[in-house]
Design a protein around this motif. Structure first.
Motif, PDB file in Angstrom:
ATOM      1  N   GLU A   5       0.977  -1.240  -0.050  1.00 20.67           N
ATOM      2  CA  GLU A   5       0.014   0.045  -0.016  1.00 20.67           C
ATOM      3  C   GLU A   5       1.011   1.371  -0.182  1.00 20.67           C
ATOM      4  OE1 GLU A   5      -4.258  -1.229   2.130  1.00 20.67           O
ATOM      5  OE2 GLU A   5      -2.355  -1.355   3.336  1.00 20.67           O
ATOM      6  N   ARG A   6       1.989   1.201   0.738  1.00 20.69           N
ATOM      7  CA  ARG A   6       2.991   2.418   0.678  1.00 20.69           C
ATOM      8  C   ARG A   6       3.420   2.794  -0.793  1.00 20.69           C
ATOM      9  NH1 ARG A   6       4.464   0.139   5.565  1.00 20.69           N
ATOM     10  NH2 ARG A   6       6.547  -0.437   4.837  1.00 20.69           N
ATOM     11  N   LEU A   7       3.925   1.425  -1.280  1.00 20.10           N
ATOM     12  CA  LEU A   7       4.381   1.343  -2.538  1.00 20.10           C
ATOM     13  C   LEU A   7       3.454   1.910  -3.536  1.00 20.10           C
ATOM     14  CD1 LEU A   7       6.732   0.795  -4.500  1.00 20.10           C
ATOM     15  CD2 LEU A   7       6.107  -1.673  -4.662  1.00 20.10           C
ATOM     16  N   ARG A   8       2.288   1.717  -3.732  1.00 14.63           N
ATOM     17  CA  ARG A   8       1.147   2.075  -4.308  1.00 14.63           C
ATOM     18  C   ARG A   8       0.851   3.580  -4.371  1.00 14.63           C
ATOM     19  NH1 ARG A   8      -4.556   1.029  -2.073  1.00 14.63           N
ATOM     20  NH2 ARG A   8      -3.454   2.476  -0.828  1.00 14.63           N
ATOM     21  N   ASP A   9       0.707   4.080  -2.992  1.00 17.45           N
ATOM     22  CA  ASP A   9       0.847   5.475  -2.478  1.00 17.45           C
ATOM     23  C   ASP A   9       1.946   6.287  -3.289  1.00 17.45           C
ATOM     24  OD1 ASP A   9      -1.779   4.910  -1.788  1.00 17.45           O
ATOM     25  OD2 ASP A   9      -1.143   5.109   0.216  1.00 17.45           O
ATOM     26  N   GLY A  10       3.209   5.653  -3.131  1.00 13.28           N
ATOM     27  CA  GLY A  10       4.323   6.379  -3.397  1.00 13.28           C
ATOM     28  C   GLY A  10       4.488   6.529  -4.829  1.00 13.28           C
ATOM     29  N   LEU A  11       3.761   5.756  -5.543  1.00 10.83           N
ATOM     30  CA  LEU A  11       4.013   5.737  -7.135  1.00 10.83           C
ATOM     31  C   LEU A  11       2.637   6.420  -7.784  1.00 10.83           C
ATOM     32  CD1 LEU A  11       5.078   2.002  -7.884  1.00 10.83           C
ATOM     33  CD2 LEU A  11       6.530   4.091  -8.200  1.00 10.83           C
ATOM     34  N   ASP A 267       8.392   8.160  -3.891  1.00 10.60           N
ATOM     35  CA  ASP A 267       7.109   8.837  -3.445  1.00 10.60           C
ATOM     36  C   ASP A 267       7.073  10.501  -3.812  1.00 10.60           C
ATOM     37  OD1 ASP A 267       9.112   9.255  -1.696  1.00 10.60           O
ATOM     38  OD2 ASP A 267       7.470   9.753   0.082  1.00 10.60           O
ATOM     39  N   GLY A 268       8.133  11.062  -4.368  1.00 10.47           N
ATOM     40  CA  GLY A 268       8.317  12.422  -4.719  1.00 10.47           C
ATOM     41  C   GLY A 268       8.283  12.709  -6.046  1.00 10.47           C
ATOM     42  N   THR A 269       7.863  11.681  -6.911  1.00 10.05           N
ATOM     43  CA  THR A 269       8.357  12.154  -8.324  1.00 10.05           C
ATOM     44  C   THR A 269       7.050  11.554  -9.182  1.00 10.05           C
ATOM     45  OG1 THR A 269       9.917  11.839 -10.263  1.00 10.05           O
ATOM     46  CG2 THR A 269       9.706   9.831  -8.601  1.00 10.05           C
ATOM     47  N   ALA A 270       6.898  12.178 -10.390  1.00 12.28           N
ATOM     48  CA  ALA A 270       6.079  11.550 -11.531  1.00 12.28           C
ATOM     49  C   ALA A 270       6.742  11.039 -12.359  1.00 12.28           C
ATOM     50  CB  ALA A 270       5.171  12.816 -12.001  1.00 12.28           C
ATOM     51  N   LYS A 271       7.943  10.585 -12.111  1.00  7.65           N
ATOM     52  CA  LYS A 271       8.798  10.007 -13.052  1.00  7.65           C
ATOM     53  C   LYS A 271       9.683   8.781 -12.825  1.00  7.65           C
ATOM     54  CE  LYS A 271      10.286  14.548 -14.904  1.00  7.65           C
ATOM     55  NZ  LYS A 271       9.783  14.408 -16.397  1.00  7.65           N
ATOM     56  N   GLY A 272       8.611   7.909 -12.029  1.00 11.26           N
ATOM     57  CA  GLY A 272       9.202   6.537 -11.492  1.00 11.26           C
ATOM     58  C   GLY A 272       9.652   5.482 -12.638  1.00 11.26           C
ATOM     59  N   GLY A 273       9.276   5.971 -13.919  1.00 10.85           N
ATOM     60  CA  GLY A 273       9.863   5.046 -14.878  1.00 10.85           C
ATOM     61  C   GLY A 273      11.325   5.279 -14.985  1.00 10.85           C
ATOM     62  N   ILE A 274      12.039   5.922 -14.360  1.00 15.30           N
ATOM     63  CA  ILE A 274      13.419   5.988 -14.414  1.00 15.30           C
ATOM     64  C   ILE A 274      14.093   4.477 -14.058  1.00 15.30           C
ATOM     65  CG2 ILE A 274      13.820   6.587 -12.048  1.00 15.30           C
ATOM     66  CD1 ILE A 274      15.900   7.779 -15.228  1.00 15.30           C
ATOM     67  N   GLN A 299      12.696  -1.123   0.752  1.00 14.55           N
ATOM     68  CA  GLN A 299      12.351  -2.649   0.691  1.00 14.55           C
ATOM     69  C   GLN A 299      13.059  -3.351  -0.321  1.00 14.55           C
ATOM     70  OE1 GLN A 299      10.650  -4.978   2.606  1.00 14.55           O
ATOM     71  NE2 GLN A 299      10.389  -3.321   4.401  1.00 14.55           N
ATOM     72  N   PRO A 300      13.257  -4.667  -0.480  1.00 19.43           N
ATOM     73  CA  PRO A 300      13.968  -5.166  -1.773  1.00 19.43           C
ATOM     74  C   PRO A 300      12.920  -5.031  -3.133  1.00 19.43           C
ATOM     75  CG  PRO A 300      13.874  -6.863   0.145  1.00 19.43           C
ATOM     76  CD  PRO A 300      13.098  -5.646   0.588  1.00 19.43           C
ATOM     77  N   PHE A 301      13.625  -4.681  -4.079  1.00 16.97           N
ATOM     78  CA  PHE A 301      12.885  -4.411  -5.366  1.00 16.97           C
ATOM     79  C   PHE A 301      12.524  -5.648  -5.957  1.00 16.97           C
ATOM     80  CE2 PHE A 301      12.924  -4.032 -10.318  1.00 16.97           C
ATOM     81  CZ  PHE A 301      12.004  -3.250 -10.073  1.00 16.97           C
ATOM     82  N   ASP A 302      11.193  -5.580  -6.520  1.00 10.15           N
ATOM     83  CA  ASP A 302      10.570  -6.746  -7.120  1.00 10.15           C
ATOM     84  C   ASP A 302       9.951  -6.185  -8.218  1.00 10.15           C
ATOM     85  OD1 ASP A 302       7.895  -8.408  -7.992  1.00 10.15           O
ATOM     86  OD2 ASP A 302       8.696  -9.716  -6.233  1.00 10.15           O
ATOM     87  N   SER A 303      10.128  -6.735  -9.424  1.00 14.60           N
ATOM     88  CA  SER A 303       9.703  -5.882 -10.718  1.00 14.60           C
ATOM     89  C   SER A 303       8.300  -6.215 -11.040  1.00 14.60           C
ATOM     90  CB  SER A 303      10.427  -6.361 -11.904  1.00 14.60           C
ATOM     91  OG  SER A 303      10.140  -7.906 -12.169  1.00 14.60           O
ATOM     92  N   GLN A 304       7.715  -7.507 -10.789  1.00 14.97           N
ATOM     93  CA  GLN A 304       6.327  -7.483 -10.732  1.00 14.97           C
ATOM     94  C   GLN A 304       5.393  -6.686  -9.765  1.00 14.97           C
ATOM     95  OE1 GLN A 304       6.260 -11.799 -10.350  1.00 14.97           O
ATOM     96  NE2 GLN A 304       6.146 -12.325 -12.549  1.00 14.97           N
ATOM     97  N   GLU A 305       5.947  -6.795  -8.508  1.00 17.35           N
ATOM     98  CA  GLU A 305       5.290  -5.896  -7.342  1.00 17.35           C
ATOM     99  C   GLU A 305       5.291  -4.370  -7.760  1.00 17.35           C
ATOM    100  OE1 GLU A 305       5.872  -6.827  -3.053  1.00 17.35           O
ATOM    101  OE2 GLU A 305       7.529  -5.245  -3.298  1.00 17.35           O
ATOM    102  N   PHE A 306       6.221  -4.013  -8.371  1.00 16.12           N
ATOM    103  CA  PHE A 306       6.522  -2.647  -8.757  1.00 16.12           C
ATOM    104  C   PHE A 306       5.390  -2.230  -9.866  1.00 16.12           C
ATOM    105  CE2 PHE A 306       8.089   0.680 -11.521  1.00 16.12           C
ATOM    106  CZ  PHE A 306       8.464   1.762 -10.644  1.00 16.12           C
ATOM    107  N   VAL A 307       5.366  -3.176 -10.916  1.00 19.28           N
ATOM    108  CA  VAL A 307       4.375  -2.791 -11.902  1.00 19.28           C
ATOM    109  C   VAL A 307       2.953  -3.057 -11.336  1.00 19.28           C
ATOM    110  CG1 VAL A 307       3.717  -3.463 -14.427  1.00 19.28           C
ATOM    111  CG2 VAL A 307       6.282  -3.376 -13.680  1.00 19.28           C
TER     112      VAL A 307
END
Length: 318
Positions: A5-11, A267-274, A299-307
């Motif tokens: 949920e924090r990741l979703r809100d951050g993105l 969480d501070g950017t509209a450019k998370g695609g970087i 937290q550890p990065f997970d590509s599926q979770e991120f997308v």
């Protein structure tokens, strides 16, 4: 609030960047490709605006065009996940239709010393503290080395974190030789048998050349004190800097080859695609991502979770 949920809100800013430009993601791919060329152009603009990068965007759109039988959002999610896979073999499996479980419960450094680099202002020192907490919570012993002797109070800041966490911190004098601090810390780690040593480094000297040469020297003395180390060199990158941050990463990678990237301030950017060009152009995995100031926000990065979080899909509600 859970990590997802924090990741979703951050993105949310990045999600808005894409959705505001491409509010057509529920359409069928075949319909879009056959009848709505303007939609593809809008999608291209949205991805570039999110800092995905032109080269990666072209590959993503090519994958989307081939994805018959899916709606546009699902095709886009699959294409983005593929771009975020640094392992060529796993990427090939994805292209063939397999979906390997990318979730990493933990990130295990290859050796015992992690050299943490990056320009001033990206949050290296705070990130080191969070990494220390992360690994201590998993039963590993940790040490810090305050190797940024050029930034006023950097050593004091890391020392304060060490006091809070109960982590030993090897420090030198302000303006002193950072390589000497790194050498002493690496020697102390081997003597104590500590599991992990995180070495903070300078992010700015009076010329970029001097900074890169200093980092090379720090790496050499660690190797002298503890052969085979540092097994890991992690770059801390501020997501808000976008393409400028990517250019920084390339310079660091040329000088002191990276084994991983930690991306902060998503969480501070509209450019998370970087994250896409980081993986695509550097060929280096993203180890951790951060979406806030609290320890659990790294937290550890997970590509599926991120997308999935980016598109607000399959995020558990608590």
């Amino acid at each position: 609030m859970s990590w997802l949920e924090r990741l979703r809100d951050g993105l949310s800013k990045t999600r808005k960047q894409i959705n505001d430009t491409a509010g057509f993601l529920g359409q069928d791919v075949r319909d879009v490709v056959t009848n709505r060329l303007d939609t593809i152009e809008d999608l291209e603009y949205a991805l570039i605006a999110a800092d995905v990068g032109r080269a990666a965007t072209e590959e993503i759109l090519a994958d989307v065009r081939r994805a018959e039988g899916k709606n546009l959002q699902d095709a886009l999610m699959d294409a983005l996940t593929l771009q975020l896979e640094p392992d060529a073999r796993r990427a090939e499996f994805r292209k063939l239709g397999f979906a390997p479980d990318a979730r990493r419960k933990t990130v295990d450094p290859s050796g015992h010393v992690v050299m943490v680099i990056g320009v001033n202002g990206v949050g290296k020192t705070t990130t080191i503290a969070k990494l220390g907490q992360y690994y201590m919570s998993r039963g590993q012993s940790v040490m810090f080395a305050a190797g940024d002797t050029f930034r006023a109070a950097a050593g004091a800041q890391l020392g304060e974190w060490g006091d809070r966490l109960g982590v030993p911190v090897v420090q030198g004098q302000d303006g002193g030789d950072p390589a000497a601090v790194a050498y002493d810390a690496a020697t102390a780690r081997t003597a104590r048998g500590t599991d992990l040593l995180f070495v903070d480094t300078a992010g700015r000297l009076h010329t970029k050349h001097n900074l890169m040469e200093e980092l090379k020297k720090v790496r050499r003395v660690i190797e002298k004190a503890d052969p085979g180390e540092p097994a890991e060199v992690w770059l801390v990158l501020d997501a808000v800097t976008g393409q400028n941050g990517l250019q920084q990463a390339k310079k660091f990678h040329e000088s002191t080859p990276l084994t991983g990237v930690v991306v902060t301030k998503l969480d501070g950017t509209a450019k998370g695609g970087i994250l896409v060009p980081i993986v695509r152009e550097l060929g280096v995995p993203i180890k951790f991502i951060g979406v806030g100031e609290q320890p659990g926000d790294l937290q550890p990065f997970d590509s599926q979770e991120f997308v999935r979080a980016l598109f607000d899909v399959d995020i558990p509600k608590s």
